[in-house]
Design a protein around this motif. Structure first.
Motif, mmCIF file in Angstrom:
data_model
loop_
_atom_site.group_PDB
_atom_site.id
_atom_site.type_symbol
_atom_site.label_atom_id
_atom_site.label_comp_id
_atom_site.label_asym_id
_atom_site.label_seq_id
_atom_site.Cartn_x
_atom_site.Cartn_y
_atom_site.Cartn_z
ATOM 1 N N LEU A 72 -16.379 -32.706 -119.273
ATOM 2 C CA LEU A 72 -16.278 -34.088 -119.646
ATOM 3 C C LEU A 72 -17.661 -34.433 -119.956
ATOM 4 O O LEU A 72 -18.806 -34.213 -119.472
ATOM 5 N N THR B 204 -20.517 -37.372 -119.661
ATOM 6 C CA THR B 204 -21.130 -38.110 -118.808
ATOM 7 C C THR B 204 -21.552 -39.564 -119.152
ATOM 8 O O THR B 204 -22.006 -40.322 -118.604
ATOM 9 N N ARG C 179 -15.819 -38.253 -104.781
ATOM 10 C CA ARG C 179 -16.706 -38.805 -106.178
ATOM 11 C C ARG C 179 -17.758 -37.935 -106.123
ATOM 12 O O ARG C 179 -18.544 -37.162 -105.342
ATOM 13 N N THR D 145 -19.876 -42.207 -112.695
ATOM 14 C CA THR D 145 -18.833 -41.860 -111.215
ATOM 15 C C THR D 145 -17.602 -41.460 -111.786
ATOM 16 O O THR D 145 -17.022 -41.700 -112.627
ATOM 17 N N PHE D 146 -17.280 -40.292 -111.132
ATOM 18 C CA PHE D 146 -16.184 -39.431 -111.459
ATOM 19 C C PHE D 146 -15.233 -39.276 -110.028
ATOM 20 O O PHE D 146 -15.845 -39.031 -108.995
ATOM 21 N N LEU E 85 -11.928 -33.712 -112.751
ATOM 22 C CA LEU E 85 -12.587 -34.888 -112.486
ATOM 23 C C LEU E 85 -11.933 -35.940 -113.606
ATOM 24 O O LEU E 85 -11.185 -35.687 -114.495
ATOM 25 N N GLU E 86 -11.962 -37.118 -113.122
ATOM 26 C CA GLU E 86 -11.689 -38.302 -113.860
ATOM 27 C C GLU E 86 -12.804 -39.360 -114.057
ATOM 28 O O GLU E 86 -13.221 -39.778 -112.935
ATOM 29 N N LEU E 87 -13.353 -39.712 -115.125
ATOM 30 C CA LEU E 87 -14.341 -40.849 -115.077
ATOM 31 C C LEU E 87 -13.827 -42.134 -114.924
ATOM 32 O O LEU E 87 -12.637 -42.677 -115.134
#
Length: 211
Positions: A97, A99, A127, A150-151, A159-161
């Motif tokens: 992903l 950043t 997190r 922060t994910f 992960l999800e932003l």
């Protein structure tokens, strides 16, 4: 200097077993795994896993369950989830992903680019945080948005932003206190350490405290 593609080890991290040493090789865009031979007191090459070309592997952090780790790319402004097989000392990329925010625009007329610095899990491992900085620093008075990304970490490790928190210039490093309530961010150019409170969602929020 960050475009140098010569060998350039940046950090080294042991896995939980103490058998494998993982080296983030920034110049060659990979994480190199070495096996530690305790009796002989030496290391030998075991395997390697690549990040994106030109990305520059900088830091990695293991999830507490040992099944995966997260590695940030300094030049690529990305973070990758890697599956980890402790039995054979091999890693495999699962998810990558960005950043930085979608549609992020650098300052007009600037030659800056976004580079990540630190990558760390919170105490609960729910997190993941990655610091974004601009290099070289933007001109005095220019608009910029250096940040902590922060994910959310789901039970499978993906992960999800969640959010970006604006921070002072050139966030070189940060640390989270053991309670998971506070984050201290070192702003290199600003020559200061700022205190952020982690809210109920684990997102850093600014306070008026600084050193």
């Amino acid at each position: 200097i960050l475009e140098d593609r010569t060998p350039r080890a940046h950090s080294a991290t042991w896995d939980a077993s103490g058998k494998w040493l993982l080296v983030c090789e920034k110049g060659l865009d990979r994480v190199i795994v070495y096996e530690f031979h305790e009796g002989a007191g030496r290391l030998s090459f075991s395997s390697e896993v690549f990040v994106s070309e030109g990305g520059g592997a900088r830091h990695l952090v293991f999830h507490p369950d040992g099944s995966r780790f997260y590695v940030n790319e300094e030049s690529g402004a990305k973070v990758t989830v890697m599956a980890w097989d402790e039995a054979v000392g091999k890693a495999e990329p699962l998810q990558t992903l960005s950043t930085i925010p979608s549609g992020y625009v650098l300052p007009v007329g600037s030659n800056c680019a976004v580079y990540t610095s630190e990558c760390a899990l919170g105490p609960s491992a729910k997190r993941l945080y990655v610091a974004n900085r601009l290099y070289p620093s933007p001109p005095q008075g220019a608009a910029f948005s250096e940040s902590i990304a922060t994910f959310a970490v789901d039970p499978a490790g993906s992960l999800e932003l969640l959010a970006h928190t604006s921070v002072h210039q050139h966030p070189r490093h940060f640390k989270i206190d053991p309670t998971g309530s506070w984050m201290l961010v070192g702003a290199l150019t600003g020559d200061r350490v700022d205190v952020y409170e982690l809210d109920d969602h684990g997102v850093p929020q600014p306070t008026e405290q600084s050193l």
